[in-house]
Design a protein around this motif. Sequence first.
Motif, mmCIF file in Angstrom:
data_model
loop_
_atom_site.group_PDB
_atom_site.id
_atom_site.type_symbol
_atom_site.label_atom_id
_atom_site.label_comp_id
_atom_site.label_asym_id
_atom_site.label_seq_id
_atom_site.Cartn_x
_atom_site.Cartn_y
_atom_site.Cartn_z
ATOM 1 N N PRO A 5 -4.217 -15.062 28.643
ATOM 2 C CA PRO A 5 -4.417 -15.701 27.619
ATOM 3 C C PRO A 5 -4.367 -17.088 27.302
ATOM 4 O O PRO A 5 -3.777 -17.165 26.825
ATOM 5 N N ASP A 6 -5.340 -18.537 27.255
ATOM 6 C CA ASP A 6 -5.293 -18.431 27.231
ATOM 7 C C ASP A 6 -6.136 -20.347 26.647
ATOM 8 O O ASP A 6 -5.616 -21.570 26.303
ATOM 9 N N LEU A 7 -6.964 -19.325 26.461
ATOM 10 C CA LEU A 7 -8.558 -19.998 25.986
ATOM 11 C C LEU A 7 -8.621 -19.200 24.569
ATOM 12 O O LEU A 7 -8.782 -18.152 24.247
ATOM 13 N N PRO A 8 -9.574 -20.000 23.977
ATOM 14 C CA PRO A 8 -9.556 -20.059 21.668
ATOM 15 C C PRO A 8 -10.236 -18.011 21.960
ATOM 16 O O PRO A 8 -10.027 -17.579 20.898
ATOM 17 N N TYR A 9 -10.875 -18.076 23.157
ATOM 18 C CA TYR A 9 -11.798 -16.418 22.626
ATOM 19 C C TYR A 9 -10.516 -15.302 23.488
ATOM 20 O O TYR A 9 -11.096 -14.051 23.167
ATOM 21 N N GLU A 10 -9.843 -15.761 24.127
ATOM 22 C CA GLU A 10 -8.577 -15.370 24.208
ATOM 23 C C GLU A 10 -7.364 -14.726 22.808
ATOM 24 O O GLU A 10 -6.373 -14.077 23.113
ATOM 25 N N THR A 11 -7.532 -15.700 22.008
ATOM 26 C CA THR A 11 -6.363 -16.048 21.266
ATOM 27 C C THR A 11 -6.513 -16.349 19.947
ATOM 28 O O THR A 11 -5.584 -16.503 19.607
ATOM 29 N N ASP A 12 -7.515 -15.959 19.615
ATOM 30 C CA ASP A 12 -8.188 -17.124 18.289
ATOM 31 C C ASP A 12 -8.730 -15.862 18.095
ATOM 32 O O ASP A 12 -9.799 -15.627 18.224
ATOM 33 N N GLY A 13 -9.058 -15.355 16.768
ATOM 34 C CA GLY A 13 -9.708 -14.793 15.555
ATOM 35 C C GLY A 13 -10.409 -13.242 16.436
ATOM 36 O O GLY A 13 -11.578 -13.043 16.109
ATOM 37 N N GLY A 14 -9.864 -12.761 17.512
ATOM 38 C CA GLY A 14 -10.249 -11.570 17.897
ATOM 39 C C GLY A 14 -9.108 -10.168 17.348
ATOM 40 O O GLY A 14 -8.362 -10.694 16.714
ATOM 41 N N PHE A 15 -9.487 -9.145 17.548
ATOM 42 C CA PHE A 15 -8.934 -7.920 16.997
ATOM 43 C C PHE A 15 -6.748 -8.185 17.349
ATOM 44 O O PHE A 15 -6.128 -7.377 16.297
ATOM 45 N N ARG A 16 -6.909 -7.992 18.394
ATOM 46 C CA ARG A 16 -5.783 -7.802 19.349
ATOM 47 C C ARG A 16 -5.854 -9.266 19.896
ATOM 48 O O ARG A 16 -6.244 -9.571 20.893
ATOM 49 N N ASN A 17 -5.291 -10.715 19.373
ATOM 50 C CA ASN A 17 -4.783 -11.853 20.339
ATOM 51 C C ASN A 17 -3.701 -12.040 21.673
ATOM 52 O O ASN A 17 -3.059 -10.936 21.338
ATOM 53 N N ASN A 18 -4.877 -13.077 22.571
ATOM 54 C CA ASN A 18 -3.315 -12.431 23.282
ATOM 55 C C ASN A 18 -3.373 -11.758 24.931
ATOM 56 O O ASN A 18 -2.648 -11.023 24.567
ATOM 57 N N VAL A 19 -4.976 -10.968 24.806
ATOM 58 C CA VAL A 19 -4.981 -10.523 25.804
ATOM 59 C C VAL A 19 -6.354 -9.896 26.633
ATOM 60 O O VAL A 19 -7.095 -10.708 26.476
ATOM 61 N N VAL A 20 -6.052 -10.412 27.888
ATOM 62 C CA VAL A 20 -7.061 -10.156 29.144
ATOM 63 C C VAL A 20 -6.625 -8.882 29.574
ATOM 64 O O VAL A 20 -5.795 -8.588 29.823
ATOM 65 N N PHE A 21 -7.181 -8.390 29.340
ATOM 66 C CA PHE A 21 -7.575 -6.369 30.731
ATOM 67 C C PHE A 21 -8.633 -6.491 31.227
ATOM 68 O O PHE A 21 -9.813 -6.507 31.277
ATOM 69 N N PRO A 22 -8.292 -6.984 32.554
ATOM 70 C CA PRO A 22 -8.861 -6.535 33.496
ATOM 71 C C PRO A 22 -9.657 -5.667 34.265
ATOM 72 O O PRO A 22 -9.381 -4.137 33.641
ATOM 73 N N MET A 23 -10.774 -5.153 33.718
ATOM 74 C CA MET A 23 -11.612 -3.580 34.025
ATOM 75 C C MET A 23 -12.738 -3.404 35.570
ATOM 76 O O MET A 23 -12.548 -2.594 35.733
ATOM 77 N N ALA A 24 -12.976 -5.158 35.832
ATOM 78 C CA ALA A 24 -13.592 -4.469 37.225
ATOM 79 C C ALA A 24 -14.578 -5.346 37.720
ATOM 80 O O ALA A 24 -14.099 -7.154 37.317
ATOM 81 N N GLY A 25 -14.209 -5.629 39.234
ATOM 82 C CA GLY A 25 -14.161 -6.541 40.295
ATOM 83 C C GLY A 25 -15.641 -6.247 40.950
ATOM 84 O O GLY A 25 -15.122 -4.542 42.083
ATOM 85 N N ILE A 26 -16.303 -7.491 41.290
ATOM 86 C CA ILE A 26 -17.793 -7.191 42.361
ATOM 87 C C ILE A 26 -17.516 -8.142 43.376
ATOM 88 O O ILE A 26 -17.401 -9.582 43.072
ATOM 89 N N VAL A 27 -16.862 -7.794 44.612
ATOM 90 C CA VAL A 27 -16.827 -8.890 45.761
ATOM 91 C C VAL A 27 -19.039 -9.377 46.614
ATOM 92 O O VAL A 27 -19.104 -8.284 46.081
ATOM 93 N N GLU A 28 -18.606 -10.423 46.194
ATOM 94 C CA GLU A 28 -19.931 -10.636 45.962
ATOM 95 C C GLU A 28 -20.117 -11.101 48.256
ATOM 96 O O GLU A 28 -19.655 -11.360 48.777
ATOM 97 N N ASP A 29 -21.313 -11.325 48.964
ATOM 98 C CA ASP A 29 -21.562 -11.622 49.884
ATOM 99 C C ASP A 29 -20.810 -12.555 50.609
ATOM 100 O O ASP A 29 -20.390 -13.299 51.833
ATOM 101 N N ASP A 30 -21.126 -13.795 49.353
ATOM 102 C CA ASP A 30 -20.057 -15.242 50.022
ATOM 103 C C ASP A 30 -18.341 -14.863 50.007
ATOM 104 O O ASP A 30 -17.467 -15.798 50.374
ATOM 105 N N GLY A 31 -17.824 -13.819 49.695
ATOM 106 C CA GLY A 31 -16.893 -13.651 50.092
ATOM 107 C C GLY A 31 -15.519 -14.251 47.850
ATOM 108 O O GLY A 31 -14.830 -13.655 47.712
ATOM 109 N N MET A 32 -16.594 -14.660 47.224
ATOM 110 C CA MET A 32 -16.231 -14.864 45.694
ATOM 111 C C MET A 32 -16.409 -13.160 44.659
ATOM 112 O O MET A 32 -17.159 -12.387 45.130
ATOM 113 N N VAL A 33 -15.209 -13.019 43.752
ATOM 114 C CA VAL A 33 -15.188 -11.660 43.759
ATOM 115 C C VAL A 33 -14.948 -11.926 41.992
ATOM 116 O O VAL A 33 -15.079 -12.937 40.990
ATOM 117 N N LYS A 34 -16.294 -11.645 41.134
ATOM 118 C CA LYS A 34 -16.311 -11.534 40.024
ATOM 119 C C LYS A 34 -15.509 -10.942 39.223
ATOM 120 O O LYS A 34 -15.540 -9.467 39.241
#
Length: 356
Positions: free
Chosen positions: A300-329
């Motif tokens: 968490p290092d950008l404003p939408y991760e560190t400020d103004g949230g219910f609980r700041n300083n939170v990054v919680f990964p929930m999904a990973g999609i592998v695309e045909d070009d080898g990139m992962v969303k």
Amino acid sequence: MDFHGFRKIEPLGELKTAPFVEKYAGNPVLSGKDIPYSAALVFNCSVWKEDDTYTMVFRNDYFYSGELVEQHPDDTNFGIAHSDDGINWEVAPEPIFEYKTEDVGRVYDPRVIKIEGRYYLTCCASTTGTTEDRAPHGPRAAIFVTDDFKNFELVDMSLPCSRNSLLFPEKINGKYYRLERPFWGDCIDSFSNETDHWIGQPFNTWVTSSPDLVHWGQAQPLIMVDDMPYANIKNGPGAPPIKTDKGWLLLIHGVDYDPARGKNGWEDKWKHRYHAGVALLDLEDPTKLIGLGQAPLICPDLPYETDGGFRNNVVFPMAGIVEDDGMVKIYYGAADAHICLATAKLDDLLAACDPV
């Protein structure tokens, strides 16, 4: 240093997002303002892709009044949305799921895994106690199944206390496998934030197996906090496992505690920080950890991760999609308030899993 079974917490200092991870410039991709019904905090979600269409099931915490106030929301339901590009989402006009019984007050943190043609939804059930004078039991890992996202059938609900459960997308050597994180902190005072910053044993990721998705056993620890330099209090599963030639790739979370952080959100005290990380399991034996990132993946290092949230300083990964070009969303909850997107090459994620 240990003292009668308790451990001294050492602050970890500054941590940085991996250089090969790119956060989407238009983040967040979904927030409460995008929901056509009462919504306050829209965050942890499941995302999958079928026939070039992305589907998201997300957690929505809301107030009965419909007004946004800085206090704990009244309740939780799950919504569903669809997208052609994984960025711009069309949200259905009504929530799809909300579960209550005499003993369960709400369910939250949905993860959807398609197994043998059916959609299984794992989530955490928050227990209420069965009578006014009977205390809650703590969190329970619940499994529901659906074919249409309109009708949901309860498959199983675990003993207390378990959170962050998720299923592998296929049987492995005739068994179903589940990752989960025991969390007795909701049942007993297993760690202290006030007494000289000592805690009991940290909360680690475990793996269990089942012949039928109902009877679970052969539990064993899998990923230990002591093996993660970017965590000092707990870790846990994040996204459903991604099958690769190298092994089962896991997007996980690690948590560190620092008493100097202060308020950091709507609550009076929030001194935790959540990061995303990576791990790798053996393809044929998912109880065997073969790789673990020694540095965080997303911090968490950008404003939408560190400020103004219910609980700041939170990054919680929930999904990973592998695309045909080898990139992962990578979809993650930010500050317990928004859904965000980051991307990375699959090869880089695998390379970040240091052999163990």
